[in-house]
Enzyme design. Structure first.
Site, PDB file in Angstrom:
ATOM      1  N   GLU A  41     -69.071  72.688  91.208  1.00  0.00           N
ATOM      2  CA  GLU A  41     -69.481  72.045  89.955  1.00  0.00           C
ATOM      3  C   GLU A  41     -70.392  73.019  89.187  1.00  0.00           C
ATOM      4  OE1 GLU A  41     -71.664  67.781  88.851  1.00  0.00           O
ATOM      5  OE2 GLU A  41     -72.120  68.774  90.752  1.00  0.00           O
ATOM      6  N   LYS A 113     -65.745  63.948  85.550  1.00  0.00           N
ATOM      7  CA  LYS A 113     -66.603  63.210  86.477  1.00  0.00           C
ATOM      8  C   LYS A 113     -66.835  61.785  85.985  1.00  0.00           C
ATOM      9  CE  LYS A 113     -71.035  63.882  88.913  1.00  0.00           C
ATOM     10  NZ  LYS A 113     -72.217  64.780  88.964  1.00  0.00           N
ATOM     11  N   CYS A 150     -69.348  65.796  93.222  1.00  0.00           N
ATOM     12  CA  CYS A 150     -70.746  65.599  93.609  1.00  0.00           C
ATOM     13  C   CYS A 150     -71.102  64.127  93.823  1.00  0.00           C
ATOM     14  CB  CYS A 150     -71.653  66.263  92.563  1.00  0.00           C
ATOM     15  SG  CYS A 150     -73.328  66.610  93.170  1.00  0.00           S
TER      16      CYS A 150
END
Length: 264
Positions: A41, A113, A150
């Protein structure tokens, strides 16, 4: 078996410097006969940006950074997955996006995301828009891959959705923030996603002295550790045995035994 390279790197605020770093890691992964490499990321541009220009440095999926990465994928005949801050219609906010390129240099998929890190002292939604759909698993030389970013790791329904959609290997590029107990949580959640979904789960964590811990790790479908990074930049590898997935799912058919009538 197929080998996936996990590039535990840091990045700068200059995307051209990050392209040069990518080339070095991709070349090494090619020499080790990996079929795919994962970058973390925030690979295109470090976050938080030291110059406070994070949103201004955003690019589109057709921008110079993606085009340069496409050239590397084609040159080295390597599948590449990497993070970037993608332009949106809102000039004050980006998407936190992962891009997937095949070994012909073609953009085959991307994922924005969906779960933003509004926790502890961070507020990702200040400069990031949340994606509005989950990733659809895709076929690759290393198997059918799923993808989260994440903080997505803390939401088990995302991994289960992708497993039910055919994922054999779940990837979590991340910038996991340092802190007390954070590695324990990272490790535990990655292993749990692997065991409960009987699939490979690979974490690729950004490393930096300031914010991110590195210590990338990944697990086989039975929970066995595949690799463990240190607090530094390094290239790690995971061997993917698709037959192992089938054997474990046959021995313990959790997807057949699910009480779909109760919670689907």
């Amino acid at each position: 078996m197929d080998k996936i390279a996990v590039a535990q790197t840091t990045s700068s605020g200059n995307w051209r410097e990050n392209i040069e770093k990518a080339k070095q890691y991709i070349k090494k992964a090619t020499e080790e006969e990996a079929v795919m490499i994962i970058f973390p990321e925030y690979f295109m541009n470090y976050y938080p940006d030291a110059e406070h220009n994070y949103t201004k440095k955003a690019q589109s999926l057709h921008g110079e950074f993606v085009q340069a990465m496409k050239m590397l994928a084609k040159e080295f005949k390597m599948w590449i997955i990497f993070g970037m801050n993608e332009q949106t219609v809102d000039e004050t906010k980006n998407y936190n996006t992962m891009v997937i390129l095949n070994d012909l240099g073609e953009l085959v998929s991307d994922y924005k995301k969906t779960h933003l890190f509004n926790a502890y002292k961070w507020n990702e939604s200040m400069n990031t828009l949340k994606g509005d759909c989950l990733f659809t698993p895709i076929k690759t030389p290393a198997g059918v891959i799923g993808l989260g970013i994440c903080y997505d790791l803390r939401f088990p329904e995302l991994a289960r959705y992708e497993a039910l959609s055919g994922a054999q290997v779940m990837l979590y590029p991340a910038a996991w923030v340092k802190g007390k107990g954070k590695f324990m949580q990272w490790e535990t959640l990655l292993r749990a996603r692997a065991i409960e979904n009987e699939m490979y789960v690979l974490g690729c964590c950004h490393y930096s002295k300031e914010h991110y811990m590195g210590r990338s790790t990944g697990f086989a479908p039975d929970g066995t550790r595949l690799y463990l990074g240190e607090e530094k930049e390094e290239l790690l590898y995971a061997q993917i045995d698709k037959e192992q997935i089938q054997n474990i799912r046959t021995a313990n058919p959790v997807f057949e035994n699910r009480r779909r009538d109760l919670y689907d």
